[in-house]
Structures are given as C-alpha cells and as structure tokens.
Design a protein around this motif. Structure first.
Motif, short mmCIF file in Angstrom:
data_model
loop_
_atom_site.label_atom_id
_atom_site.label_comp_id
_atom_site.label_asym_id
_atom_site.label_seq_id
_atom_site.Cartn_x
_atom_site.Cartn_y
_atom_site.Cartn_z
N ARG A 1 0.87 -1.31 -0.01
CA ARG A 1 -0.07 0.15 -0.03
C ARG A 1 0.73 1.14 -0.06
O ARG A 1 2.00 1.20 0.65
N ASP A 2 0.34 2.19 -0.66
CA ASP A 2 1.25 3.62 -0.73
C ASP A 2 0.99 4.22 0.52
O ASP A 2 -0.11 4.75 1.10
N ASP A 3 2.13 4.80 1.04
CA ASP A 3 2.13 5.59 2.39
C ASP A 3 2.91 6.86 2.05
O ASP A 3 3.99 6.85 2.91
N GLY A 4 2.48 7.71 1.22
CA GLY A 4 3.29 8.89 1.01
C GLY A 4 4.71 8.54 0.22
O GLY A 4 4.58 8.20 -0.93
N ASP A 5 5.78 8.54 0.87
CA ASP A 5 6.98 8.41 0.19
C ASP A 5 7.28 7.10 0.33
O ASP A 5 8.60 6.63 -0.06
N VAL A 6 6.52 6.27 0.96
CA VAL A 6 6.87 4.93 1.59
C VAL A 6 5.79 3.77 0.85
O VAL A 6 4.77 4.18 0.88
N ILE A 7 6.43 2.69 0.21
CA ILE A 7 5.45 1.68 -0.04
C ILE A 7 5.56 0.75 1.30
O ILE A 7 6.59 0.22 1.59
N VAL A 8 4.51 0.47 1.93
CA VAL A 8 4.37 -0.31 2.94
C VAL A 8 3.96 -1.68 2.69
O VAL A 8 3.02 -2.00 1.95
N VAL A 9 4.51 -2.93 2.93
CA VAL A 9 4.20 -4.12 2.70
C VAL A 9 3.99 -5.20 3.61
O VAL A 9 5.01 -5.35 4.62
N PRO A 10 2.79 -5.09 4.14
CA PRO A 10 2.37 -6.00 5.31
C PRO A 10 2.69 -7.70 4.90
O PRO A 10 2.74 -7.93 3.77
N VAL A 11 3.39 -8.32 5.66
CA VAL A 11 3.90 -9.56 5.45
C VAL A 11 3.06 -10.80 6.21
O VAL A 11 3.02 -10.82 7.52
N PRO A 12 2.03 -11.35 5.69
CA PRO A 12 1.13 -12.19 6.55
C PRO A 12 1.80 -13.62 6.95
O PRO A 12 2.95 -13.67 6.48
N GLN A 13 1.00 -14.10 7.72
CA GLN A 13 1.52 -15.44 8.24
C GLN A 13 1.82 -16.29 7.04
O GLN A 13 1.00 -16.38 6.16
N MET A 14 3.20 -17.06 7.16
CA MET A 14 3.52 -17.72 6.02
C MET A 14 2.65 -19.16 5.58
O MET A 14 2.62 -19.97 6.78
N THR A 15 2.33 -19.19 4.60
CA THR A 15 1.49 -20.62 4.20
C THR A 15 2.42 -21.58 3.54
O THR A 15 3.87 -21.15 3.29
N ALA A 16 1.99 -22.62 3.53
CA ALA A 16 3.03 -23.67 2.82
C ALA A 16 3.41 -23.12 1.50
O ALA A 16 4.43 -23.30 1.07
N GLU A 17 2.49 -22.50 0.85
CA GLU A 17 2.77 -22.08 -0.66
C GLU A 17 3.90 -20.88 -0.65
O GLU A 17 4.81 -21.01 -1.41
N THR A 18 3.61 -20.08 0.43
CA THR A 18 4.50 -19.04 0.46
C THR A 18 5.95 -19.36 0.79
O THR A 18 6.98 -19.00 0.16
N LYS A 19 5.97 -20.41 1.69
CA LYS A 19 7.26 -20.88 2.05
C LYS A 19 8.20 -21.66 0.97
O LYS A 19 9.20 -21.57 0.73
N LYS A 20 7.23 -22.24 -0.03
CA LYS A 20 8.02 -22.64 -1.20
C LYS A 20 8.37 -21.71 -1.91
O LYS A 20 9.38 -21.74 -2.67
N GLU A 21 7.79 -20.53 -2.08
CA GLU A 21 8.21 -19.41 -3.01
C GLU A 21 9.55 -18.69 -2.42
O GLU A 21 10.51 -18.54 -2.99
N VAL A 22 9.60 -18.61 -1.00
CA VAL A 22 11.03 -18.34 -0.23
C VAL A 22 11.97 -19.23 -0.42
O VAL A 22 13.17 -18.78 -0.75
N ALA A 23 11.68 -20.59 -0.46
CA ALA A 23 12.69 -21.73 -0.57
C ALA A 23 13.17 -21.31 -2.14
O ALA A 23 14.35 -21.43 -2.28
N LYS A 24 12.39 -20.85 -3.12
CA LYS A 24 12.71 -20.73 -4.41
C LYS A 24 14.00 -19.66 -4.45
O LYS A 24 14.72 -19.66 -5.43
#
Length: 208
Positions: free
Chosen positions: A119-142
């Motif tokens: 989300r746009d927060d003025g001069d900064v892009i804020v990126v919430p990082v949700p609880q990791m799912t099994a699928e997200t863990k696979k992407e981080v492993a990649k």
C-alpha cells in the motif's frame, strides 16, 4: 608514389603491432592462485549474506531485494532502486530513490508469487507480510535456490578466469596442469559448499 608510401606505412605499423604482440606473449601473464580462491570465497560469503536475509517467521528485506522491477525500460533488482527495511516482524517498508517508479514497484510486488499486498504511504511503500502459508514457504525456498545458482555461476566464472590466466601465463606444461587441477579442486569445493548451504536453507524454510 603516394600509394607506395601509404603501403609502406601500413606495413610498418603492422610489423610494429605484431612485434608488440609477440613481446607481450613472450612476457606472459602472472597467475596468482590465491586471488582466484579469494574470488570464490567472496561468492560464498555473498551467498551466506543473501540466505541469512531470508527468514520465514518474520518479515525480512531479502524477500523483496531480488524482485526484478521493469522501470524506464530497464530490468533492475529492487535492492538497487531503493532501501528495504523491516519495520517490525510483519511489515516491510520500501523507500525508493526515484518516487516516479512507485506504481511499477507496487505492481511488481503485488504480482510476485509471495502474495503480498503493498500500500502507498506517501514516500514509502508499506508491505504487510502475512503469516506464511505452505505455498509462500515454497516461494521463499525458491528465492534461496536462486541465490545458490547465482553463487555457483560466480564461482564458475572465477574458474574460467583462472583457466584463461593459466593459458596466458605460458607456464611449463607440468606447472600448467598442476595449476589447472588446483583451480578445479577449489571450484568443486566451493560449488559443493554453495549446494550444501542452499539445501540447508531450503530445508529450514520448508520445515519451519
């Protein structure tokens, strides 16, 4: 007569150039095996830093640093376009050097396999990082696997540079073969280290 002079000049220049090349070949190039090993060690140290940034239990800049952004017709990793910091365990913040590419960066983050919703927060892009799912863990492993491949390519390039230097050094045949074996041995050891580091990190990510 003018044509003859031109031919003579050209021949003289060619002869001088050939003589210079021959002299250079005769002198050869010095081969320093220590500097090649240092190059390979630097590749592994860089890999260790990159893998250390990939944390699954909390937000980490390494999740976004190598995300490729298309802006101004160039493909550039996000880490070269701005600063990425972890505000807390579940939030990343991206401060861009050039605010005009904010939309392109936000789209790239949203379209990435990690499933983040920036989300746009003025001069900064804020990126919430949700609880990791099994699928997200696979992407981080990649991401870890990709970092490992990058390190291996760098080690292979160091080997190629070493082999080229050995040829140019014009060492006696036995010394040349010995040097090539030493370089190959170092190459194999550092490739194995990169493989082991990456495999361990991937296992930790997927089992966390």
């Amino acid at each position: 007569p003018d044509d003859d002079d031109d031919d003579d000049d050209g021949g003289g220049q060619a002869t001088a150039a050939a003589a210079s090349d021959a002299a250079g070949d005769k002198e050869g190039v010095e081969f320093d095996p220590g500097s090649i090993v240092e190059l390979m060690e630097a590749c592994i140290e860089s890999l260790e830093r990159d893998l250390g940034k990939l944390r699954v239990g909390r937000a980490s800049p390494g999740m976004l640093e190598n995300l490729v952004i298309v802006a101004h017709g160039e493909h550039t990793p996000l880490q070269h376009l701005g600063q990425i910091v972890a505000r807390n365990a579940s939030t990343l913040a991206v401060m861009l050097y050039d605010p005009s590419i904010k939309d392109a960066v936000s789209r790239a983050i949203q379209d990435s396999p990690l499933g983040f919703s920036p989300r746009d927060d003025g001069d900064v892009i804020v990126v919430p990082v949700p609880q990791m799912t099994a699928e997200t863990k696979k992407e981080v492993a990649k991401l870890a696997a990709r970092a490992g491949e990058t390190a291996k390519i760098s080690v292979r390039n160091a080997r190629k540079k070493a082999m080229d230097l050995i040829k140019k050094a014009k060492l006696p045949e036995d010394e040349s073969k010995r040097a090539e074996k030493e370089v190959q041995k170092a190459h194999d050891a550092f490739i194995k280290k990169a493989t082991d580091l990456t495999a361990t990190k991937e296992k930790n990510i997927l089992s966390s």
